[in-house]
Design a protein around this motif. Structure first.
Motif, PDB file in Angstrom:
ATOM      1  N   ALA A   1       0.826  -1.205   0.000  1.00 20.13           N
ATOM      2  CA  ALA A   1       0.000   0.000   0.000  1.00 20.13           C
ATOM      3  C   ALA A   1       0.860   1.253   0.000  1.00 20.13           C
ATOM      4  O   ALA A   1       0.521   2.249  -0.657  1.00 20.13           O
ATOM      5  N   GLY A   2       1.973   1.218   0.727  1.00 20.02           N
ATOM      6  CA  GLY A   2       2.876   2.368   0.721  1.00 20.02           C
ATOM      7  C   GLY A   2       3.448   2.648  -0.643  1.00 20.02           C
ATOM      8  O   GLY A   2       3.589   3.803  -1.056  1.00 20.02           O
ATOM      9  N   VAL A   3       3.797   1.602  -1.392  1.00 17.12           N
ATOM     10  CA  VAL A   3       4.302   1.773  -2.755  1.00 17.12           C
ATOM     11  C   VAL A   3       3.226   2.388  -3.642  1.00 17.12           C
ATOM     12  O   VAL A   3       3.491   3.282  -4.454  1.00 17.12           O
ATOM     13  N   ALA A   4       1.994   1.910  -3.488  1.00 19.29           N
ATOM     14  CA  ALA A   4       0.896   2.431  -4.310  1.00 19.29           C
ATOM     15  C   ALA A   4       0.668   3.913  -4.081  1.00 19.29           C
ATOM     16  O   ALA A   4       0.314   4.651  -5.002  1.00 19.29           O
ATOM     17  N   LEU A   5       0.893   4.366  -2.840  1.00 17.41           N
ATOM     18  CA  LEU A   5       0.612   5.760  -2.490  1.00 17.41           C
ATOM     19  C   LEU A   5       1.830   6.671  -2.607  1.00 17.41           C
ATOM     20  O   LEU A   5       1.731   7.856  -2.296  1.00 17.41           O
TER      21      LEU A   5
ATOM     22  N   GLY B   1       7.089  -7.909  -6.321  1.00 17.12           N
ATOM     23  CA  GLY B   1       6.133  -8.351  -7.331  1.00 17.12           C
ATOM     24  C   GLY B   1       5.237  -7.217  -7.805  1.00 17.12           C
ATOM     25  O   GLY B   1       4.895  -7.133  -8.996  1.00 17.12           O
ATOM     26  N   SER B   2       4.855  -6.348  -6.884  1.00 19.84           N
ATOM     27  CA  SER B   2       4.027  -5.191  -7.253  1.00 19.84           C
ATOM     28  C   SER B   2       4.780  -4.273  -8.205  1.00 19.84           C
ATOM     29  O   SER B   2       4.220  -3.787  -9.195  1.00 19.84           O
ATOM     30  N   LEU B   3       6.068  -4.026  -7.920  1.00 23.29           N
ATOM     31  CA  LEU B   3       6.864  -3.171  -8.799  1.00 23.29           C
ATOM     32  C   LEU B   3       7.047  -3.804 -10.176  1.00 23.29           C
ATOM     33  O   LEU B   3       6.964  -3.118 -11.204  1.00 23.29           O
ATOM     34  N   ALA B   4       7.314  -5.116 -10.195  1.00 26.04           N
ATOM     35  CA  ALA B   4       7.485  -5.791 -11.484  1.00 26.04           C
ATOM     36  C   ALA B   4       6.193  -5.750 -12.289  1.00 26.04           C
ATOM     37  O   ALA B   4       6.211  -5.484 -13.505  1.00 26.04           O
TER      38      ALA B   4
ATOM     39  N   CYS C   1       4.018  -3.260 -16.195  1.00 23.53           N
ATOM     40  CA  CYS C   1       3.103  -3.686 -17.262  1.00 23.53           C
ATOM     41  C   CYS C   1       1.736  -3.012 -17.182  1.00 23.53           C
ATOM     42  O   CYS C   1       1.165  -2.631 -18.204  1.00 23.53           O
ATOM     43  N   VAL C   2       1.200  -2.873 -15.963  1.00 20.50           N
ATOM     44  CA  VAL C   2      -0.183  -2.399 -15.830  1.00 20.50           C
ATOM     45  C   VAL C   2      -0.299  -1.122 -15.014  1.00 20.50           C
ATOM     46  O   VAL C   2      -1.411  -0.632 -14.805  1.00 20.50           O
TER      47      VAL C   2
ATOM     48  N   ALA D   1      -1.286  -2.751 -10.181  1.00 20.37           N
ATOM     49  CA  ALA D   1      -0.389  -3.816  -9.733  1.00 20.37           C
ATOM     50  C   ALA D   1      -0.507  -4.049  -8.233  1.00 20.37           C
ATOM     51  O   ALA D   1      -0.587  -5.196  -7.773  1.00 20.37           O
ATOM     52  N   THR D   2      -0.521  -2.977  -7.454  1.00 20.78           N
ATOM     53  CA  THR D   2      -0.610  -3.141  -6.006  1.00 20.78           C
ATOM     54  C   THR D   2      -1.979  -3.663  -5.583  1.00 20.78           C
ATOM     55  O   THR D   2      -2.082  -4.410  -4.605  1.00 20.78           O
ATOM     56  N   ALA D   3      -3.013  -3.301  -6.323  1.00 20.74           N
ATOM     57  CA  ALA D   3      -4.340  -3.838  -6.016  1.00 20.74           C
ATOM     58  C   ALA D   3      -4.383  -5.338  -6.283  1.00 20.74           C
ATOM     59  O   ALA D   3      -4.980  -6.093  -5.507  1.00 20.74           O
ATOM     60  N   VAL D   4      -3.712  -5.785  -7.342  1.00 19.76           N
ATOM     61  CA  VAL D   4      -3.697  -7.214  -7.670  1.00 19.76           C
ATOM     62  C   VAL D   4      -2.914  -8.002  -6.628  1.00 19.76           C
ATOM     63  O   VAL D   4      -3.391  -9.024  -6.113  1.00 19.76           O
ATOM     64  N   THR D   5      -1.712  -7.542  -6.301  1.00 21.64           N
ATOM     65  CA  THR D   5      -0.890  -8.295  -5.354  1.00 21.64           C
ATOM     66  C   THR D   5      -1.448  -8.234  -3.932  1.00 21.64           C
ATOM     67  O   THR D   5      -1.538  -9.252  -3.241  1.00 21.64           O
TER      68      THR D   5
END
Length: 308
Positions: free
Chosen positions: A157-161, A228-231, A235-236, A241-245
Motif C-alpha cells: 500500500a505504501g508503494v501504491a501511495l 512483485g508489485s513493482l514488477a 506492465c499495468v 499492480a498493487t491492487a492485484v498483489t
C-alpha cells in the motif's frame, strides 16, 4: 583507485546531434550535474549544431533585457534570476565535484517525497497502535494473527501511495529527470520498507503468540509482494499492480479461513497463515529474487509510466 569516468568526444557529439540512445543520454545528463569539464564540452558541441544559432539568439535576447551598467543587481527588476544571467554570459561557476552535504540531504528528502507523507504513514501508525491497544487494553489474544494478516500488504500500500501521478503533483517532471523512473520508484520503496518493516516486526514481537506464526515470518512474503508489485507495475501501472498483489494476498488468506469449518475464525486464520509462512520461506525468497530479476528486465518501462 578507480579513475573517474568522463564523456568521450564521440559520446559528446552524438548527444549534441541527438543520435545518442536515450538511456546513455540520461546517464550523461546525470554525469553533467557534477562534472564541469564534460558540461563545458557538451555545451560547445551543442553550439556547433543546428540548435546553436537558436541558443545564441536566446542568449542575446536575455542579455539585452538586462542593463549591463547596473550589473547583475538589475536582474531582479527585470524578473531574470542572477544565476540565469551568469549562465548565459558563460561565467557560471564550475559544478562542484562533490555536492554539499546539505544539497544531498535536500535531494534525498525530495526524492522520498510522497513516501514519507500523505495518508500511508498515519495508516501505518493506526495499525501499530491499534494492535498494541487491542492486545494490551482489550486483552485480545489473537491480535498477532490479525496483524500478520495485513502486515505483508502494508508496504504494498505504501508503494501504491508513493509513486505515480496520483501521488505526486510533479510526477511528470520528476519522472523525466535522470534520477526518475525506476530509480525514483526504488528510492521511495526503500523509504516505505525502512519505516514499515521495523515498525510491524517490533509490534508483532510485542504481541502474544496465541498459535500465530513468528513475528518476523511475514518479512520475506512482504518483500516478495512488494517486488512483485513493482514488477507488475511495469506492465499495468502502479495502482493496478498493487491492487492485484495486495488483494490477491488477502483473498488467499481470508477466503479459505472463512470457508473452513470448526473452531473460531481467528484459529482458522492462524492455520492459513502458518500454511503460507512456515516451511515456505525458501519459496518466498525465490519469488523475491525472481521478481527482482523481472524488475531489472522491465526497468525501462518505468520511464513511460507518467499516466498510470
Amino acid at each position: 583507485m578507480t579513475e573517474p569516468w568522463h564523456a568521450s568526444e564521440d559520446i559528446t557529439l552524438r548527444y549534441a546531434d541527438g543520435s545518442l540512445p536515450e538511456p546513455d543520454a540520461w546517464s550523461l545528463e546525470k554525469h553533467l550535474e557534477t562534472c564541469a569539464g564534460c558540461a563545458a564540452r557538451v555545451s560547445t558541441a551543442v553550439r556547433h549544431t543546428a540548435a546553436g544559432p537558436v541558443l545564441a539568439e536566446i542568449r542575446d535576447t536575455v542579455l539585452t533585457s538586462v542593463s549591463p551598467a547596473r550589473g547583475t543587481r538589475s536582474t531582479a527588476a527585470h524578473g531574470v534570476p542572477e544565476s540565469t544571467v551568469r549562465a548565459v554570459r558563460g561565467t557560471t561557476r564550475p559544478a562542484r565535484a562533490h555536492p554539499r552535504p546539505a544539497s544531498r540531504t535536500k535531494a534525498a528528502l525530495w526524492s522520498l517525497g510522497p513516501a514519507v507523507r500523505g495518508s500511508w504513514l498515519p495508516a501505518l501508525l493506526c495499525v501499530v497502535l491499534g494492535a498494541l491497544l487491542l492486545a494490551r487494553a482489550a486483552d485480545y489474544a489473537a491480535t498477532r494473527t490479525l496483524l500478520l494478516t495485513v502486515a505483508p500488504v502494508v508496504p504494498v500500500a505504501g508503494v501504491a501511495l508513493s509513486y505515480g501521478p496520483h501521488a505526486d503533483p510533479l510526477h511528470e517532471i520528476t519522472a523525466a529527470t535522470p534520477s526518475g523512473g525506476l530509480r525514483l520508484a526504488l528510492t521511495r520503496t526503500a523509504a516505505v520498507l525502512a519505516v514499515s518493516l521495523p515498525a510491524l516486526a517490533l509490534t508483532g514481537a510485542a504481541l502474544p503468540a496465541s498459535g500465530a506464526p513468528g513475528a518476523a515470518a511475514w518479512l520475506l512474503p512482504g518483500l516478495a509482494l512488494t517486488l512483485g508489485s513493482l514488477a507488475l507495475a511495469s506492465c499495468v501501472g502502479c495502482r493496478t499492480a498493487t491492487a492485484v498483489t495486495g488483494g490477491g494476498w488477502l483473498a488467499a488468506v481470508l477466503v479459505p479461513a472463512v470457508a473452513a469449518h470448526g473452531g473460531p475464525f481467528t484459529a482458522r486464520l492462524a492455520a492459513q497463515l502458518s500454511a503460507r509462512f512456515d516451511g515456505s520461506q525458501a519459496a518466498w525468497a525465490a519469488a523475491a529474487v525472481a521478481c527482482a530479476a523481472l524488475l531489472a528486465v522491465r526497468r525501462h518501462a518505468f520511464d513511460h509510466m507518467e499516466n498510470r
